[in-house]
Write a protein that holds these residues in place. Structure first.
Motif, PDB file in Angstrom:
ATOM      1  N   SER A 140       8.372  33.447 -55.460  1.00 37.21           N
ATOM      2  CA  SER A 140       7.011  33.526 -55.995  1.00 37.21           C
ATOM      3  C   SER A 140       6.996  33.266 -57.497  1.00 37.21           C
ATOM      4  CB  SER A 140       6.407  34.895 -55.692  1.00 37.21           C
ATOM      5  OG  SER A 140       7.021  35.913 -56.450  1.00 37.21           O
ATOM      6  N   HIS A 141       8.054  33.679 -58.182  1.00 37.88           N
ATOM      7  CA  HIS A 141       8.170  33.413 -59.621  1.00 37.88           C
ATOM      8  C   HIS A 141       8.161  31.910 -59.899  1.00 37.88           C
ATOM      9  CE1 HIS A 141       9.811  33.364 -63.721  1.00 37.88           C
ATOM     10  NE2 HIS A 141      10.779  32.574 -63.264  1.00 37.88           N
ATOM     11  N   ASN A 144       4.596  30.503 -59.020  1.00 35.14           N
ATOM     12  CA  ASN A 144       3.549  30.916 -59.960  1.00 35.14           C
ATOM     13  C   ASN A 144       3.768  30.385 -61.372  1.00 35.14           C
ATOM     14  OD1 ASN A 144       2.143  32.378 -58.020  1.00 35.14           O
ATOM     15  ND2 ASN A 144       3.244  34.273 -58.444  1.00 35.14           N
ATOM     16  N   SER A 223       4.917  45.197 -54.686  1.00 35.33           N
ATOM     17  CA  SER A 223       4.468  43.875 -54.238  1.00 35.33           C
ATOM     18  C   SER A 223       2.961  43.695 -54.396  1.00 35.33           C
ATOM     19  CB  SER A 223       4.860  43.644 -52.777  1.00 35.33           C
ATOM     20  OG  SER A 223       6.249  43.661 -52.607  1.00 35.33           O
ATOM     21  N   PHE A 227       1.042  40.928 -57.019  1.00 31.79           N
ATOM     22  CA  PHE A 227       0.078  39.894 -56.644  1.00 31.79           C
ATOM     23  C   PHE A 227      -1.325  40.217 -57.152  1.00 31.79           C
ATOM     24  CE2 PHE A 227       3.398  39.035 -53.417  1.00 31.79           C
ATOM     25  CZ  PHE A 227       3.580  37.679 -53.673  1.00 31.79           C
ATOM     26  N   THR A 230      -1.426  39.353 -60.845  1.00 33.49           N
ATOM     27  CA  THR A 230      -1.335  37.901 -61.008  1.00 33.49           C
ATOM     28  C   THR A 230      -2.660  37.221 -60.685  1.00 33.49           C
ATOM     29  OG1 THR A 230       1.032  37.903 -60.451  1.00 33.49           O
ATOM     30  CG2 THR A 230      -0.154  35.806 -60.223  1.00 33.49           C
TER      31      THR A 230
END
Length: 252
Positions: A140-141, A144, A223, A227, A230
């Protein structure tokens, strides 16, 4: 580059000593180039006295309890070009300081550097499960940060920020109480430079929260807040539990 360690501490008399010893051991040859700041965050035990027993350690009092308040107070009191944010229950792994200085010297665009935890009081099997969680987070890093440019991943308690970048984004958001403070910094600071998550920069940490709350519950909290911040720029979870445990030695 001058390196400032900022270490928030609330009632950490059982763990603050080995944390400071690990920092002092790796920085004894960098006199004048490293400062160590412990933020006494409304402690009612002997945390402050223990920190003050180390000659090279400066103690800053922050009476308003809260992790982010403590990080911000430490940042404002610091003078280094790099701000190393670790926690009172963490201990540096061998070569940690050298790795940090080397990475930031290689690229002026690097504004934030982080790595994973190794839980010294949890089993190897537990740490392998945590490692899997990190790999998923790293995916995900990359998405994103590298593709959509909307966020990045930093591990709270093991992240280093370039001072000028942190100043540019206005420091820490003290409206955040606990969950997501690292994600919020990553989301904002990635707009001014590169954020790197490096598996070769681990730090030892206590798994006391995971043991108390359970791995699944902890994974959910971290988690969903990752999200939520973000995407919505605010934490999903505002309340948290204070967890304290007795000190134990890291496993080699």
């Amino acid at each position: 580059m001058k390196l400032s360690f900022v270490i928030p501490a609330y009632n950490e008399e059982s763990l603050i000593r080995p944390c400071l010893e690990s920092v002092l051991l790796q920085t004894e040859y960098l006199l004048g180039e490293v400062e160590i700041i412990v933020v006494n965050n409304a402690s009612t035990d002997k945390t402050k006295e223990i920190a003050l027993s180390f000659k090279r350690v400066v103690v800053v009092d922050e009476g308003k309890k809260g992790l982010v308040n403590a990080r911000q107070a430490g940042f404002l009191a610091s003078t280094g070009d790099l701000i190393a944010n670790i926690d009172a229950d963490t201990r540096l792994t061998p070569g940690w300081v050298n790795k940090v200085l080397k990475e930031f010297s290689k690229s002026e665009r690097l504004v934030a550097l982080s790595g994973p935890y190794i839980y010294y009081d949890l089993s190897r099997a537990y740490n392998l499960l945590v490692r899997t969680f990190y790999y998923l987070g790293y995916i995900s890093h990359v998405i994103n940060h590298k593709i959509f440019h909307i966020g990045a991943m930093l591990q709270g308690g093991n992240f280093i920020l370039r001072r000028r970048a942190l100043e540019k984004i206005g420091g820490f958001d003290t409206r955040i109480i606990f969950y997501g403070e690292d994600t919020d910094i990553a989301r904002r600071i990635q707009k001014v430079g590169e954020v790197k998550f490096d598996f070769a920069l681990p730090i030892y940490s206590s798994g006391r929260r995971l043991k108390k709350e359970g791995m699944l519950r902890s994974a959910w909290h971290y988690s969903i807040n990752y999200f939520w911040i973000t995407i919505f720029k605010k934490p999903f979870t505002e309340n948290y539990n204070d967890i304290r445990s007795k000190a134990v030695k890291p496993k080699n």
